[in-house]
Design a protein around this motif. Structure first.
Motif, mmCIF file in Angstrom:
data_model
loop_
_atom_site.group_PDB
_atom_site.id
_atom_site.type_symbol
_atom_site.label_atom_id
_atom_site.label_comp_id
_atom_site.label_asym_id
_atom_site.label_seq_id
_atom_site.Cartn_x
_atom_site.Cartn_y
_atom_site.Cartn_z
ATOM 1 N N ASP A 150 1.013 -1.163 0.039
ATOM 2 C CA ASP A 150 0.101 -0.111 0.092
ATOM 3 C C ASP A 150 0.898 1.281 -0.002
ATOM 4 O O ASP A 150 0.355 2.599 0.063
ATOM 5 C CB ASP A 150 -0.865 0.075 1.339
ATOM 6 C CG ASP A 150 -1.973 -1.189 1.266
ATOM 7 O OD1 ASP A 150 -2.416 -1.550 0.149
ATOM 8 O OD2 ASP A 150 -2.326 -1.703 2.409
ATOM 9 N N ASP A 151 2.186 1.190 -0.025
ATOM 10 C CA ASP A 151 3.006 2.361 -0.010
ATOM 11 C C ASP A 151 3.008 2.853 -1.393
ATOM 12 O O ASP A 151 2.956 2.219 -2.456
ATOM 13 C CB ASP A 151 4.505 1.942 0.353
ATOM 14 C CG ASP A 151 5.267 3.022 0.646
ATOM 15 O OD1 ASP A 151 5.752 3.713 -0.176
ATOM 16 O OD2 ASP A 151 5.607 3.214 1.978
ATOM 17 N N ARG A 152 2.984 4.185 -1.396
ATOM 18 C CA ARG A 152 3.244 5.061 -2.530
ATOM 19 C C ARG A 152 4.487 4.517 -3.493
ATOM 20 O O ARG A 152 4.490 4.812 -4.688
ATOM 21 C CB ARG A 152 2.954 6.412 -2.236
ATOM 22 C CG ARG A 152 3.302 7.410 -3.375
ATOM 23 C CD ARG A 152 2.862 8.973 -3.015
ATOM 24 N NE ARG A 152 2.746 9.756 -4.059
ATOM 25 C CZ ARG A 152 3.901 10.504 -4.706
ATOM 26 N NH1 ARG A 152 5.029 10.114 -4.072
ATOM 27 N NH2 ARG A 152 3.826 10.968 -5.808
ATOM 28 N N PHE A 153 5.499 4.099 -3.072
ATOM 29 C CA PHE A 153 6.757 3.559 -3.780
ATOM 30 C C PHE A 153 6.878 2.072 -3.768
ATOM 31 O O PHE A 153 7.921 1.514 -3.810
ATOM 32 C CB PHE A 153 7.910 4.346 -3.045
ATOM 33 C CG PHE A 153 7.858 6.089 -3.373
ATOM 34 C CD1 PHE A 153 7.879 6.448 -4.606
ATOM 35 C CD2 PHE A 153 7.528 6.636 -2.168
ATOM 36 C CE1 PHE A 153 7.880 7.937 -4.747
ATOM 37 C CE2 PHE A 153 7.700 8.073 -2.102
ATOM 38 C CZ PHE A 153 7.890 8.684 -3.366
ATOM 39 N N ALA A 191 0.357 -0.551 -12.052
ATOM 40 C CA ALA A 191 -0.384 -0.226 -10.925
ATOM 41 C C ALA A 191 0.057 1.366 -10.458
ATOM 42 O O ALA A 191 -0.785 2.156 -10.238
ATOM 43 C CB ALA A 191 -0.493 -0.854 -9.682
ATOM 44 N N HIS A 192 1.391 1.317 -10.411
ATOM 45 C CA HIS A 192 2.069 2.667 -10.110
ATOM 46 C C HIS A 192 1.437 3.628 -11.060
ATOM 47 O O HIS A 192 1.290 4.956 -10.720
ATOM 48 C CB HIS A 192 3.449 2.622 -9.958
ATOM 49 C CG HIS A 192 4.000 3.993 -9.840
ATOM 50 N ND1 HIS A 192 4.201 4.352 -8.328
ATOM 51 C CD2 HIS A 192 4.929 4.914 -10.536
ATOM 52 C CE1 HIS A 192 5.039 5.594 -8.270
ATOM 53 N NE2 HIS A 192 5.218 5.660 -9.668
ATOM 54 N N ARG A 193 1.745 3.628 -12.373
ATOM 55 C CA ARG A 193 1.334 4.464 -13.536
ATOM 56 C C ARG A 193 -0.255 4.591 -13.573
ATOM 57 O O ARG A 193 -0.826 5.977 -13.548
ATOM 58 C CB ARG A 193 1.385 3.938 -14.868
ATOM 59 C CG ARG A 193 1.429 4.760 -15.862
ATOM 60 C CD ARG A 193 1.698 4.323 -17.254
ATOM 61 N NE ARG A 193 1.035 3.287 -17.699
ATOM 62 C CZ ARG A 193 1.432 2.533 -18.816
ATOM 63 N NH1 ARG A 193 2.247 2.910 -19.739
ATOM 64 N NH2 ARG A 193 0.880 1.294 -19.167
ATOM 65 N N ALA A 194 -1.246 3.986 -12.811
ATOM 66 C CA ALA A 194 -2.457 4.328 -12.892
ATOM 67 C C ALA A 194 -2.770 5.096 -11.611
ATOM 68 O O ALA A 194 -3.552 6.018 -11.507
ATOM 69 C CB ALA A 194 -3.428 2.956 -12.620
ATOM 70 N N THR A 238 8.058 10.463 -8.516
ATOM 71 C CA THR A 238 8.066 11.719 -8.327
ATOM 72 C C THR A 238 7.587 12.219 -6.855
ATOM 73 O O THR A 238 7.032 11.292 -6.001
ATOM 74 C CB THR A 238 7.073 12.415 -9.125
ATOM 75 O OG1 THR A 238 5.607 12.116 -9.012
ATOM 76 C CG2 THR A 238 7.339 11.977 -10.710
ATOM 77 N N SER A 239 7.544 13.473 -6.692
ATOM 78 C CA SER A 239 6.859 14.007 -5.339
ATOM 79 C C SER A 239 5.223 14.020 -5.506
ATOM 80 O O SER A 239 4.735 13.563 -6.428
ATOM 81 C CB SER A 239 7.307 15.702 -5.014
ATOM 82 O OG SER A 239 6.714 16.284 -6.104
#
Length: 408
Positions: free
Chosen positions: A224-227, A298-301, A321-322
């Protein structure tokens, strides 16, 4: 014959040698200069023999067509020339920034006023001794006998007392050695005295990182982490932090299943910049498989959703990115990494250790070392194997158990 008999008739080609009032001997002869002229040059020695040998040496070099330097550069003047005309055009901005800092902080204050032709090995040793006794924070000399005279460090309000490590001294020595070598090539000096001084090699501590079970737990905890995708790619591909933060969507082909590593994100002159990869071997194409592809999709979405929900979103074109789309400050990754490693029970593990983990995990599966080297972008296969050479306690136990079984 006594050395004091300076007035004897000299042999042909010997030049002039005579005693000085200070007790030394001085020799002089006409030799070839770097500007094409022939000029009278002087040498000095504590004895007549020493002066004679020095004079004979420069005369021999002149006969061989090797000229003496025609300009009397100071160290400071040459270093300024070297940085501007040699280092800057042929180096990456980060490299130039590092060299300039060492020149400004260490080399110029200690050696700057000396004539570059007069620098001796003893001067280099004194330089390193002084550098080793300077506070890393405030760059002020530390006088243990008179602590009350120490200036306060602007960072902590007092002198922190942290001395440069062996690695820093090695860097200072390397910069001076490279500069003097350039001076030799340009015939400003005749030899590189920095090569006569050795610096102990730093003792690097290699961390093998995490094992298979720890890697699985780390991936699960980061879901569930952003990265999340960043951690997956680090464990799978062994990418460096600067490579991950400099990765652009234009270099990622999810349909074909590969990405190209062509640039890195670094802070140069106080600003974040995209610069070429660390070395030529670091520029590489690596395949994307399984979880890497899924995590990146998933990250791109998720990034597209963030862009639609954020006023003033900046489309930098970067993968990581930020929260406003701008390049991510490298140190800010810690805000994600530190809590994650705590949840995964990996306290003390550095983010860079995940890169080592990728090497160890791949080699542990029997992947040929040259393939692992190409995946992670090591310049030499020896670096790849050095990481894996630090076997875990479990591997050592298993090896000794086999020996125990054989001997029994």
């Amino acid at each position: 014959m006594s050395e004091s008999s300076a007035g004897r008739k000299r042999a042909n080609g010997e030049g002039t040698i005579y005693a000085r009032k200070d007790g030394r001997f001085e020799g002089a002869a006409y030799v070839l200069m770097t500007d094409g002229t022939v000029r009278r040059q002087r040498v000095y020695g504590r004895t007549r023999r020493e002066a004679f040998d020095k004079l004979a040496k420069i005369q021999q070099l002149s006969r061989e067509g090797i000229p003496m330097p025609s300009e009397s550069w100071t160290v400071e003047r040459f270093l300024a020339y070297w940085l501007e005309h040699v280092v800057k055009p042929g180096s990456k901005p980060k490299t130039y920034e590092g060299y300039e800092g060492i020149v400004r902080v260490h080399l110029v204050p200690t050696l700057g006023r000396k004539r570059i032709k007069s620098v001796q090995a003893a001067d280099v040793r004194r330089l390193l001794l002084r550098a080793g006794n300077r506070c890393r924070c405030c760059e002020e000399g530390i006088d243990a006998a008179r602590p009350e005279k120490q200036r306060k460090c602007c960072a902590v309000g007092r002198c922190c007392g942290k001395y440069p490590g062996t690695r820093r001294l090695q860097q200072i020595h390397a910069v001076l050695r490279n500069a003097l070598q350039s001076a030799c090539k340009e015939e400003i000096i005749m030899r590189n005295v920095a090569r006569l001084v050795s610096v102990p090699a730093p003792n690097y501590r290699v961390h093998r990182g995490v094992d298979v079970e720890q890697a699985r737990k780390l991936i699960a905890e980061s879901t569930d982490d952003r990265f999340h995708a960043l951690y997956v790619m680090t464990l799978y591909l062994g990418m460096r932090r600067a490579e991950l933060l400099g990765l652009a969507w234009a270099d990622v082909d999810l349909a074909a299943g590969h990405l190209e590593i062509t640039q890195t994100l670094q802070r140069v002159d106080g600003a974040l910049r995209l610069v070429p990869t660390k070395t030529r071997s670091s520029e590489r194409t690596v395949p994307l498989v399984g979880l890497c592809v899924d995590a990146l999709r998933a990250h791109r979405a998720r990034q597209a959703w963030e862009a639609s929900q954020t006023d003033g979103w900046t489309d930098s074109g970067l993968v990581f990115t930020s929260t406003t789309g701008t390049p991510l400050e490298p140190d800010n990754l810690r805000r994600s990494w530190y809590p994650l490693r705590e949840r995964a029970g990996l306290t003390g593990t550095r983010f860079h250790d995940l890169r080592h983990s990728a090497v160890s995990l791949l080699l542990g599966l029997g992947v040929p070392p040259h393939v692992v080297r190409d995946i992670v972008g090591h310049a030499h296969i020896g670096v790849t194997m050095e990481i894996y050479a630090h076997a875990s306690l479990a591997e050592k136990r298993a090896a000794l158990a086999k020996l125990d079984e054989r001997l029994r």
